[in-house]
Scaffold this active site. Structure first.
Site, PDB file in Angstrom:
ATOM      1  N   GLY A   1       0.837  -1.187   0.000  1.00 57.10           N
ATOM      2  CA  GLY A   1       0.000   0.000   0.000  1.00 57.10           C
ATOM      3  C   GLY A   1       0.866   1.229   0.000  1.00 57.10           C
ATOM      4  O   GLY A   1       2.070   1.166  -0.289  1.00 57.10           O
ATOM      5  N   GLY A   2       0.258   2.373   0.336  1.00 58.42           N
ATOM      6  CA  GLY A   2       0.993   3.617   0.276  1.00 58.42           C
ATOM      7  C   GLY A   2       2.144   3.690   1.259  1.00 58.42           C
ATOM      8  O   GLY A   2       3.206   4.212   0.941  1.00 58.42           O
ATOM      9  N   MET A   3       1.949   3.171   2.466  1.00 56.50           N
ATOM     10  CA  MET A   3       2.944   3.345   3.507  1.00 56.50           C
ATOM     11  C   MET A   3       3.381   2.055   4.180  1.00 56.50           C
ATOM     12  O   MET A   3       4.105   2.080   5.164  1.00 56.50           O
ATOM     13  CB  MET A   3       2.421   4.319   4.581  1.00 56.50           C
ATOM     14  CG  MET A   3       2.227   5.732   4.054  1.00 56.50           C
ATOM     15  SD  MET A   3       3.769   6.458   3.441  1.00 56.50           S
ATOM     16  CE  MET A   3       3.138   7.876   2.552  1.00 56.50           C
TER      17      MET A   3
ATOM     18  N   VAL B   1       3.258  -6.040   2.842  1.00 60.59           N
ATOM     19  CA  VAL B   1       3.267  -7.350   3.484  1.00 60.59           C
ATOM     20  C   VAL B   1       4.219  -8.253   2.718  1.00 60.59           C
ATOM     21  O   VAL B   1       4.105  -8.399   1.497  1.00 60.59           O
ATOM     22  CB  VAL B   1       1.857  -7.978   3.510  1.00 60.59           C
ATOM     23  CG1 VAL B   1       1.912  -9.385   4.113  1.00 60.59           C
ATOM     24  CG2 VAL B   1       0.900  -7.108   4.314  1.00 60.59           C
TER      25      VAL B   1
ATOM     26  N   LYS C   1       4.298  -7.643   8.053  1.00 67.07           N
ATOM     27  CA  LYS C   1       3.832  -6.333   7.597  1.00 67.07           C
ATOM     28  C   LYS C   1       4.824  -5.289   8.083  1.00 67.07           C
ATOM     29  O   LYS C   1       5.038  -5.132   9.291  1.00 67.07           O
ATOM     30  CB  LYS C   1       2.437  -6.045   8.154  1.00 67.07           C
ATOM     31  CG  LYS C   1       1.768  -4.813   7.561  1.00 67.07           C
ATOM     32  CD  LYS C   1       0.320  -4.733   8.025  1.00 67.07           C
ATOM     33  CE  LYS C   1      -0.415  -3.570   7.370  1.00 67.07           C
ATOM     34  NZ  LYS C   1      -1.835  -3.511   7.809  1.00 67.07           N
TER      35      LYS C   1
ATOM     36  N   ASP D   1     -14.008  -1.284   8.927  1.00 68.22           N
ATOM     37  CA  ASP D   1     -13.606  -1.352   7.525  1.00 68.22           C
ATOM     38  C   ASP D   1     -13.849  -2.753   6.958  1.00 68.22           C
ATOM     39  O   ASP D   1     -12.976  -3.349   6.325  1.00 68.22           O
ATOM     40  CB  ASP D   1     -12.128  -0.969   7.382  1.00 68.22           C
ATOM     41  CG  ASP D   1     -11.782  -0.489   5.975  1.00 68.22           C
ATOM     42  OD1 ASP D   1     -12.708  -0.091   5.233  1.00 68.22           O
ATOM     43  OD2 ASP D   1     -10.590  -0.507   5.615  1.00 68.22           O
TER      44      ASP D   1
END
Length: 375
Positions: A23-25, A28, A43, A134
């Site tokens: 992802g952006g920041m 994994v 992660k 989420d």
């Protein structure tokens, strides 16, 4: 701050291999625990991430550490090694529910079994005083046997605490937000039930119920209920309608959902049955009327990540998009700018978006009134 190079160990213990998701920041990586001699998912947190992302990362580790259920992705370890923040998770070999839906609608029997297992996991999470916030197909991992595992607790919070990622920010994924989250009302476990209901509906239809841009997708649920196929078994029609009710009090609890999915019995009236937090989260500073009326929203987008086989990565790239034009049929009540953290869902099988306030196949009709047409 850098990841170990080939031959080096993270924290003197974990060998890192290929990337499972990113992802952006954070990302994994497949890993090997040299002490316990087992495959794991690691992660790792990228150094350029901001403070909010760091807090979510640590929040996920702390939340998962206090939870233990076969329907959740277990955390094995967490720490900092040479400046690299990491969390070690159980490795779930397989894809995500999003991958499965991309192949087409799931059979009713499969949705019942998968849904009952997920409802069990949510029931446990809610019993522990945690709200996931989420629930969506990309956060549900399927192992080799097709057993679902609820993952990514980076946005989770304790039901008896108030938690903001930043002043006047609300978190979630636009396509799966509960109405009370969109309106800026207090919310609790019932918000997870609403998102879960949309996930089950998507499994059965093969398409996202509220597609389109983030503002369009979020507001659409305030103007029309989800279109539950009438050819489904009566108990599922009733259950999905209640799970996605505009009123949080009408939604069934997670144990009730599991019972109906397993037995086929029609759920009883569910008012007040869902667990309620001792202190609700106050989502945003703007009132519900101002939020829906003006709809001057600054959406901070976190684009959906590539599917991962363990612990989908929370994405954090941020782009402020200002929308000051109210959707059709929504009167302008005030001028409000509310910042909301959302995730832009990946493209998938979608129908042509239905303009807010219009049901499928209807023309010239005004917006649906809350509470009308719902079981």
């Amino acid at each position: 701050m850098s990841l170990p190079v080939s031959g080096e160990l993270l924290a003197g213990r974990y060998e890192l291999a290929g990337t499972l998701g990113f992802g952006g920041m954070s990302e994994v990586r497949r890993g090997w625990d040299t002490v316990l001699r087992r495959a794991v998912a690691v992660k790792v947190f990228r150094p350029e991430a901001d403070d909010d992302t760091a807090r979510r990362f640590h929040n996920e580790a702390r939340t998962l550490a206090r939870l233990s259920h076969p329907g959740l992705v277990a955390v094995h370890d967490a720490g900092v090694s040479d400046g690299t923040v990491f969390v070690v998770l159980r490795l779930v070999e397989g894809g995500t529910l999003r991958d499965r839906i991309a192949d087409g609608p799931l059979p009713v029997a499969e949705v019942r079994e998968l849904g009952a297992r997920l409802a069990d996991a949510l029931a446990y999470v809610h019993e522990q005083g945690v709200v996931h916030r989420d629930v969506k197909p990309s956060n549900i991992l399927l192992d080799a046997d097709g057993t679902p595992h609820l993952a990514d607790f980076g946005l989770a919070h304790l039901a008896d605490t108030t938690r903001f990622t930043r002043t006047n920010q609300m978190v979630g994924t636009a396509a799966y937000l509960a109405p009370e989250q969109v309106r800026g009302d207090a919310f609790g476990p019932a918000a997870d039930i609403y998102s879960f209901g949309l996930v089950l509906l998507e499994c059965l239809t093969g398409r996202r119920e509220y597609p389109g841009g983030d503002v369009e997708s979020a507001v659409a649920r305030l103007h029309r209920p989800p279109a539950v196929p009438e050819d489904l078994p009566a108990d599922l029609v009733r259950l999905l309608s209640l799970m996605t009710s505009l009123s949080a009090r009408r939604r069934p609890s997670a144990p009730d959902c599991a019972h109906v999915l397993r037995t086929g019995e029609t759920v009883a009236r569910a008012a007040g049955s869902a667990p309620r937090p001792r202190r609700h989260v106050k989502a945003v500073a703007a009132s519900a009327a101002a939020l829906v009326g003006a709809f001057g929203l600054a959406w901070v987008l976190t684009p959906d990540q590539a599917p991962a086989t363990s612990a989908p990565v929370e994405t954090t790239s941020r782009t402020a998009v200002q929308s000051t034009t109210p959707p059709p049929n929504v009167p302008v009540a005030a001028t409000v700018t509310t910042e909301v953290v959302v995730e832009q869902p990946a493209a998938g099988p979608q129908e042509k978006p239905v303009p807010p306030g219009h049901a499928k196949g209807e023309k010239g009709k005004g917006p649906a009134k809350p509470g009308k047409g719902k079981p």
